[in-house]
Design a protein around this motif. Structure first.
Motif, short mmCIF file in Angstrom:
data_model
loop_
_atom_site.label_atom_id
_atom_site.label_comp_id
_atom_site.label_asym_id
_atom_site.label_seq_id
_atom_site.Cartn_x
_atom_site.Cartn_y
_atom_site.Cartn_z
N LYS A 1 -8.01 6.59 3.86
CA LYS A 1 -6.60 6.54 4.20
C LYS A 1 -5.76 7.17 3.08
CE LYS A 1 -3.63 3.18 6.45
NZ LYS A 1 -4.10 2.76 7.73
N LEU B 1 -9.95 2.37 2.87
CA LEU B 1 -8.70 2.65 2.17
C LEU B 1 -8.81 3.95 1.37
CD1 LEU B 1 -7.44 -0.83 0.97
CD2 LEU B 1 -6.81 0.46 2.99
N PHE C 1 0.82 -1.22 0.00
CA PHE C 1 0.00 0.00 0.00
C PHE C 1 0.85 1.27 0.00
CE2 PHE C 1 -2.35 3.35 2.23
CZ PHE C 1 -3.58 3.33 1.58
#
Ligand code: AMP
Length: 487
Positions: free
Chosen positions: A295, A292, A263
């Motif tokens: 994030k 995600l 990631f």
């Protein structure tokens, strides 16, 4: 690599074999058919009332989904269509249904169309009325938030087709005003949104009260695990049809990919690419999960402040609209979106689609990349894959019968060894000498129950307790029994 349009129709034997192994060949054929749609309305087995309605509407040619779904729906088999609003999907299922729906005076509806929102109920009813302009068919739309009694009266007058949101439909069915025993065809439209809005339970309740022998037709803009599970549980050997975003000429899209370990390294590569503000001037970044997406948004805000906006279904309607507007006007050049949220987004001149993760379903890949390269403009689609995502990538390549260009890892970009929670190996603790076996045994609750909650259920019913308390029968049943006893 730009797709050579002509080469797409020539699959050699090895390609056919490898495709058949992974996805059905007909799916690939369906997808390839979307490139040239030479089918006319005359090629479909329509009747005069439908031709007349199409004539009035001025439609000259079926859209790809209409051309492909007509015979599938008409055959009576279960059908799964992956297509978005705007592709003409309402007519795609309604034309074959209306073509074979016989005139009837019976009160109970025979066709049920479920959609996630009241706006869609109105829109779908509107579309049906247009295409059924010369057909004697009764159509009713029902949805929550309005007086149920008015809708009950309309249902009681007898209907052929009901278009409904799941909640209101179930309420009407429970009230017994709406009888679902004659439903022959169930259409579930925008099922991905329906599941995303938490309607799964209501859908299952509705399935329970529908006749078992029925045709299921489902349309979804994206394929998700929830949608897949629903198909597996309730559909019988469905025919499948997939349409890329309406009119997207895939030869306009340059597809490439990077192999990236994790990631945070993906973020480094993304940041590196986005630094080229001239080339990457309108970038749609797809992420599989809301968490995600958030994030990624936070990290990009730190690294490239004030250039990014984000949409996913946990954001309020106003937030989403603002994000889309900021992206559309160019105020922000980067939009992060999840698959479901990006449906219905019609934004021109997107320079790049970046798949921050590799979609699990090839259909989603097609939808994602179809956001760029529109209206004959050239677009670019770049996909990031970790080792774990290679299988999904293979499926996408097999689906398209082509390979996506692998690019070299960009020079000067650092490889991170920091892992997010999902990437960390799940280590099970073994042989811990300080741990007692009893540590794993679930213990008592951490607080004492209150006195009133400590009562034990000793059996017996409320009725007998009341009878004992008042020393006389409390219900009519008891009265009758006592009367009989006295005689
Ligand atoms: P839908 O995807 O069902 O929401 O349809 C999108 C729009 O396309 C609607 O306004 C339809 O009336 C229109 N439409 C449907 N079929 C055709 C066609 N064959 N040609 C042109 N427009 C169409």
């Amino acid at each position: 690599m730009f797709l050579d349009k002509s080469s797409q129709y020539v699959l050699n034997e090895t390609q056919k074999y490898s495709i058949e192994e992974q996805v059905s060949y007909s799916e690939v054929k369906n997808y390839l058919c979307t490139m040239t749609n030479d089918i006319t309305f005359q090629d479909l087995n329509l009747n005069t009332p439908l031709y007349n309605a199409l004539n009035d509407l001025g439609f000259v040619k079926p859209t790809p989904i209409q051309a492909q779904a007509f015979n599938m729906v008409a055959s009576g088999k279960d059908v799964v269509g992956i297509a978005q609003t705007g592709t003409g999907k309402t007519f795609a299922y309604m034309m074959p249904i209306l073509r074979h729906l016989k005139y009837s005076r019976q009160d109970n509806p025979r066709v049920l169309v479920l959609v996630p929102t009241r706006e869609l109920v109105v829109q779908v009813v509107d579309e049906i009325e247009k295409i059924a302009a010369y057909i004697n068919v009764r159509v009713l739309g029902v949805y929550g938030g309005t007086n149920i009694n008015t809708q009950k009266q309309a249902v009681a007058q007898g209907q052929d087709i009901i278009v409904a949101t799941p909640g209101r439909l179930f309420d009407l069915a429970v009230s017994r005003v709406l009888q679902l025993k004659s439903i022959q065809k169930l259409v579930i439209d925008e099922v991905d949104v329906m599941l995303d809005l938490g309607f799964r339970h209501q859908l299952l309740n509705i399935f329970d009260v529908l006749p078992e022998r029925r045709q299921n037709i489902m349309f979804s803009a994206t394929m998700t695990e929830d949608v897949d599970a629903l198909i597996t549980d309730f559909f019988i050997k469905p025919e499948r049809v997939t349409i890329a975003v309406s009119g997207t000429p895939l030869h306009n899209i340059k597809q490439s990919r990077y192999q990236i370990p994790n990631f945070y390294t993906k973020i480094n590569v993304l940041e590196h690419l986005l630094k080229d503000t001239e080339d990457f001037n309108k970038v749609l970044v797809f992420v599989a999960f809301k968490k995600l997406a958030d994030k990624l948004f936070e990290t990009l805000e730190e690294r490239l402040p004030g250039q990014t906006c984000v949409i996913h279904s946990n954001k309020t309607q106003n937030y989403r609209l603002r994000s889309i507007e900021q992206f559309r006007t160019g105020e922000h050049r980067i939009l992060i979106a999840t698959d479901v949220m990006a449906r219905g987004l019609d934004i021109e001149h997107i320079s790049h689609v970046i798949n921050f993760d590799t979609p699990n379903y090839p259909e989603n890949y097609m939808h994602r990349i179809g956001r760029t390269g529109r209206a004959e403009h050239k677009g670019q689609a770049i996909t990031f894959s970790t080792d774990k995502e290679l299988e999904a990538l293979n499926n996408i390549e097999a689906y398209m019968a082509m390979e996506i260009d692998l690019l070299d890892f960009p020079e000067g970009v650092s490889v991170s060894d920091q892992l997010i929670e999902e990437e960390r190996p799940q280590i099970k603790e073994r042989n811990n000498p300080t741990k007692r076996k009893s540590d794993d045994v679930p213990g008592a609750a951490f607080h004492e129950k209150k006195a009133k909650n400590q009562k034990k259920n000793l059996g017996g019913s409320y009725k007998y307790k009341i009878a004992a308390k008042y020393k006389k029968p409390k219900t009519r049943g008891d009265k009758n029994a006592n009367r009989r006893k006295k005689r």
